[in-house]
Write a protein that holds these residues in place. Sequence first.
Motif, PDB file in Angstrom:
ATOM      1  N   ASP A   1      34.854  11.639  39.181  1.00  0.00           N
ATOM      2  CA  ASP A   1      33.646  12.473  39.233  1.00  0.00           C
ATOM      3  C   ASP A   1      34.030  13.805  39.439  1.00  0.00           C
ATOM      4  O   ASP A   1      35.048  14.136  40.282  1.00  0.00           O
ATOM      5  CB  ASP A   1      32.711  11.979  40.395  1.00  0.00           C
ATOM      6  CG  ASP A   1      31.911  10.684  40.109  1.00  0.00           C
ATOM      7  OD1 ASP A   1      31.590  10.590  38.718  1.00  0.00           O
ATOM      8  OD2 ASP A   1      31.972   9.963  40.807  1.00  0.00           O
ATOM      9  N   GLN A   2      33.694  14.771  38.553  1.00  0.00           N
ATOM     10  CA  GLN A   2      33.897  16.184  38.966  1.00  0.00           C
ATOM     11  C   GLN A   2      32.751  16.658  39.802  1.00  0.00           C
ATOM     12  O   GLN A   2      31.502  16.802  39.477  1.00  0.00           O
ATOM     13  CB  GLN A   2      33.841  16.937  37.630  1.00  0.00           C
ATOM     14  CG  GLN A   2      34.058  18.538  37.862  1.00  0.00           C
ATOM     15  CD  GLN A   2      34.086  19.215  36.513  1.00  0.00           C
ATOM     16  OE1 GLN A   2      35.023  18.871  35.633  1.00  0.00           O
ATOM     17  NE2 GLN A   2      33.314  20.234  36.285  1.00  0.00           N
ATOM     18  N   VAL A   3      33.268  17.213  40.852  1.00  0.00           N
ATOM     19  CA  VAL A   3      32.171  17.741  41.961  1.00  0.00           C
ATOM     20  C   VAL A   3      32.324  19.253  42.239  1.00  0.00           C
ATOM     21  O   VAL A   3      33.339  19.748  42.432  1.00  0.00           O
ATOM     22  CB  VAL A   3      32.616  16.977  43.377  1.00  0.00           C
ATOM     23  CG1 VAL A   3      31.486  17.119  44.396  1.00  0.00           C
ATOM     24  CG2 VAL A   3      32.508  15.400  43.139  1.00  0.00           C
ATOM     25  N   GLN A   4      31.174  19.811  42.276  1.00  0.00           N
ATOM     26  CA  GLN A   4      31.210  21.283  42.477  1.00  0.00           C
ATOM     27  C   GLN A   4      30.134  21.518  43.827  1.00  0.00           C
ATOM     28  O   GLN A   4      29.083  20.906  43.883  1.00  0.00           O
ATOM     29  CB  GLN A   4      30.475  22.168  41.372  1.00  0.00           C
ATOM     30  CG  GLN A   4      30.493  23.438  41.582  1.00  0.00           C
ATOM     31  CD  GLN A   4      30.232  24.428  40.287  1.00  0.00           C
ATOM     32  OE1 GLN A   4      30.539  23.824  39.431  1.00  0.00           O
ATOM     33  NE2 GLN A   4      29.608  25.532  40.588  1.00  0.00           N
ATOM     34  N   GLU A   5      30.834  21.860  44.819  1.00  0.00           N
ATOM     35  CA  GLU A   5      30.441  22.241  46.042  1.00  0.00           C
ATOM     36  C   GLU A   5      30.702  23.497  46.438  1.00  0.00           C
ATOM     37  O   GLU A   5      31.757  23.969  46.755  1.00  0.00           O
ATOM     38  CB  GLU A   5      30.774  21.074  47.216  1.00  0.00           C
ATOM     39  CG  GLU A   5      30.334  21.251  48.504  1.00  0.00           C
ATOM     40  CD  GLU A   5      30.917  20.069  49.513  1.00  0.00           C
ATOM     41  OE1 GLU A   5      30.688  20.425  50.720  1.00  0.00           O
ATOM     42  OE2 GLU A   5      31.501  19.351  48.853  1.00  0.00           O
TER      43      GLU A   5
ATOM     44  N   THR B   1      36.053  19.893  42.506  1.00  0.00           N
ATOM     45  CA  THR B   1      37.438  18.996  42.915  1.00  0.00           C
ATOM     46  C   THR B   1      36.836  17.675  42.084  1.00  0.00           C
ATOM     47  O   THR B   1      35.991  17.598  41.530  1.00  0.00           O
ATOM     48  CB  THR B   1      37.151  18.593  44.440  1.00  0.00           C
ATOM     49  OG1 THR B   1      35.722  17.959  44.740  1.00  0.00           O
ATOM     50  CG2 THR B   1      37.372  19.618  45.562  1.00  0.00           C
ATOM     51  N   PHE B   2      38.005  16.718  42.182  1.00  0.00           N
ATOM     52  CA  PHE B   2      37.886  15.608  41.459  1.00  0.00           C
ATOM     53  C   PHE B   2      37.788  14.488  42.304  1.00  0.00           C
ATOM     54  O   PHE B   2      39.162  13.917  42.955  1.00  0.00           O
ATOM     55  CB  PHE B   2      38.858  15.598  40.254  1.00  0.00           C
ATOM     56  CG  PHE B   2      38.778  16.767  39.474  1.00  0.00           C
ATOM     57  CD1 PHE B   2      37.883  16.360  37.990  1.00  0.00           C
ATOM     58  CD2 PHE B   2      39.337  17.827  39.473  1.00  0.00           C
ATOM     59  CE1 PHE B   2      37.599  17.373  37.075  1.00  0.00           C
ATOM     60  CE2 PHE B   2      39.000  19.096  38.421  1.00  0.00           C
ATOM     61  CZ  PHE B   2      38.236  18.561  37.414  1.00  0.00           C
ATOM     62  N   GLU B   3      36.786  13.401  42.485  1.00  0.00           N
ATOM     63  CA  GLU B   3      36.983  12.341  43.195  1.00  0.00           C
ATOM     64  C   GLU B   3      37.200  11.205  42.246  1.00  0.00           C
ATOM     65  O   GLU B   3      36.429  11.033  41.140  1.00  0.00           O
ATOM     66  CB  GLU B   3      35.720  12.168  43.725  1.00  0.00           C
ATOM     67  CG  GLU B   3      35.242  13.331  44.837  1.00  0.00           C
ATOM     68  CD  GLU B   3      34.123  13.102  45.436  1.00  0.00           C
ATOM     69  OE1 GLU B   3      33.138  12.114  45.047  1.00  0.00           O
ATOM     70  OE2 GLU B   3      33.843  13.828  46.531  1.00  0.00           O
ATOM     71  N   VAL B   4      38.252  10.557  42.493  1.00  0.00           N
ATOM     72  CA  VAL B   4      38.853   9.427  41.609  1.00  0.00           C
ATOM     73  C   VAL B   4      38.605   7.931  42.434  1.00  0.00           C
ATOM     74  O   VAL B   4      39.227   7.829  43.423  1.00  0.00           O
ATOM     75  CB  VAL B   4      40.462   9.443  41.280  1.00  0.00           C
ATOM     76  CG1 VAL B   4      40.865   8.745  40.278  1.00  0.00           C
ATOM     77  CG2 VAL B   4      40.604  11.087  40.767  1.00  0.00           C
TER      78      VAL B   4
ATOM     79  N   THR C   1      40.688  12.394  46.470  1.00  0.00           N
ATOM     80  CA  THR C   1      40.345  13.437  45.865  1.00  0.00           C
ATOM     81  C   THR C   1      41.284  14.607  45.434  1.00  0.00           C
ATOM     82  O   THR C   1      42.249  14.908  46.497  1.00  0.00           O
ATOM     83  CB  THR C   1      39.349  13.950  46.885  1.00  0.00           C
ATOM     84  OG1 THR C   1      38.191  13.114  47.184  1.00  0.00           O
ATOM     85  CG2 THR C   1      38.659  15.372  46.310  1.00  0.00           C
ATOM     86  N   LEU C   2      41.296  15.448  44.353  1.00  0.00           N
ATOM     87  CA  LEU C   2      42.050  16.164  43.861  1.00  0.00           C
ATOM     88  C   LEU C   2      41.388  17.711  43.932  1.00  0.00           C
ATOM     89  O   LEU C   2      40.168  17.612  43.356  1.00  0.00           O
ATOM     90  CB  LEU C   2      42.644  15.739  42.833  1.00  0.00           C
ATOM     91  CG  LEU C   2      43.407  14.551  42.579  1.00  0.00           C
ATOM     92  CD1 LEU C   2      43.806  14.285  40.973  1.00  0.00           C
ATOM     93  CD2 LEU C   2      44.752  14.725  43.469  1.00  0.00           C
ATOM     94  N   ALA C   3      42.299  18.729  44.064  1.00  0.00           N
ATOM     95  CA  ALA C   3      41.612  19.741  43.867  1.00  0.00           C
ATOM     96  C   ALA C   3      41.904  20.480  42.127  1.00  0.00           C
ATOM     97  O   ALA C   3      42.672  19.307  41.406  1.00  0.00           O
ATOM     98  CB  ALA C   3      42.525  20.996  44.529  1.00  0.00           C
ATOM     99  N   ALA C   4      41.437  21.254  41.681  1.00  0.00           N
ATOM    100  CA  ALA C   4      41.413  21.527  40.186  1.00  0.00           C
ATOM    101  C   ALA C   4      42.721  21.639  39.872  1.00  0.00           C
ATOM    102  O   ALA C   4      43.182  21.619  38.648  1.00  0.00           O
ATOM    103  CB  ALA C   4      40.450  22.775  40.186  1.00  0.00           C
ATOM    104  N   ASN C   5      43.660  22.154  40.856  1.00  0.00           N
ATOM    105  CA  ASN C   5      45.167  22.478  40.467  1.00  0.00           C
ATOM    106  C   ASN C   5      46.089  21.215  40.729  1.00  0.00           C
ATOM    107  O   ASN C   5      47.185  21.065  40.548  1.00  0.00           O
ATOM    108  CB  ASN C   5      45.906  23.686  41.437  1.00  0.00           C
ATOM    109  CG  ASN C   5      45.862  23.367  42.828  1.00  0.00           C
ATOM    110  OD1 ASN C   5      45.239  22.201  43.253  1.00  0.00           O
ATOM    111  ND2 ASN C   5      46.176  24.167  43.800  1.00  0.00           N
TER     112      ASN C   5
END
Length: 346
Positions: free
Chosen positions: A53-57, A62-65, A78-82
């Motif tokens: 899931d790509q999450v914008q807060e 961020t990306f929740e896997v 959870t990963l940052a965009a980098n």
Amino acid sequence: MYFRSFIFTVSLLVASNALAQVESKAVELKSTPKPVQKAVQLWLAGGTLDSIDQVQEKGRVTFEVDFTNKDDKDRDFTLAANGTLLSLEIALADAPAPVQKAIKTEVGTSTLDSIEKNLDAEDPTYDIAIVTKEGQDRDFTLDEDGKVVSRQVDLAEVPAAVEHNIKAQAGSNTIDDVEKIFHSDNTVSYQVGLTTKDGLPRSFTVAGADGQLESMEIGLTEAPAPVQQAITKEIGNGQFESLDKILDPDGAIYDASYYTKAGRERSFTVGADGKVNSREVDLSSAPQPVQQTIKQQVGDGKVQRIDHSFTEKEDGAFPFEVQAEKDGKPFDFSVSPKGKFLGMDD
């Protein structure tokens, strides 16, 4: 000391504030940034990818896997965009011994639901979700030594005077949750999350002793113009996260949190006149003489936070204020930019 402890402890909770407006959408691995794709494969560690899931807060992506590990257990990270790892769900057995012990004590007759190891700050914290005997969802946060940083409570559980002031401050807005915050100086505060009549997520913090208002979350545009300008300049290419107006006896102070380009959460404070009062720094980014003195003073203890203060010079220069813990007790002191030990805080 209390003011610095207050800033430090509340800042730990900002990233995990579930009240923030969130936009989420399912995405395919191939559509994520290359660093994220690489990190996903690394942290799957032979497991099976279930969903992303790509999450914008608050502007941060961020990306929740979700995945199934090699032991056929459902897990997430959870990963940052980098591609930086921000959090990782772990098993109880994978937590440090002090954390395991504290979890077992806190859970008691409730049921452990999940453990999330947060890596967004310099020192890890652990968010624990439980289900009470009555079937209610609850959570609490521990530091790496197993000490409780915060605990979700019912409004009815707080002292009567505090409950009265919380309700008065919330007014006609909707109270969503209450977190009891434990400071290193053994004082407590209550952070209240609410939804305004306009549907906006907001929070405020009151003192645990009498419910006196300590801080309130505000929008950037609600701050004085000099404060807005200073925050925008200070953040630069980073991403604004939140702003708290702290009601200090000497005048309002604005505590701004943001994410760096590397995805790390950082904060700084600004006076009502727009002057930066302090800036949070990593130990590794402090001048080498400062690093050496801090390590010598703290020894086997733990550095919790370092701020470069710009309000008053000591020994002819603006000092680095260190909040640490040693032998299980607060150990706060100041260091000059040249590494001179300036003494303990009162």
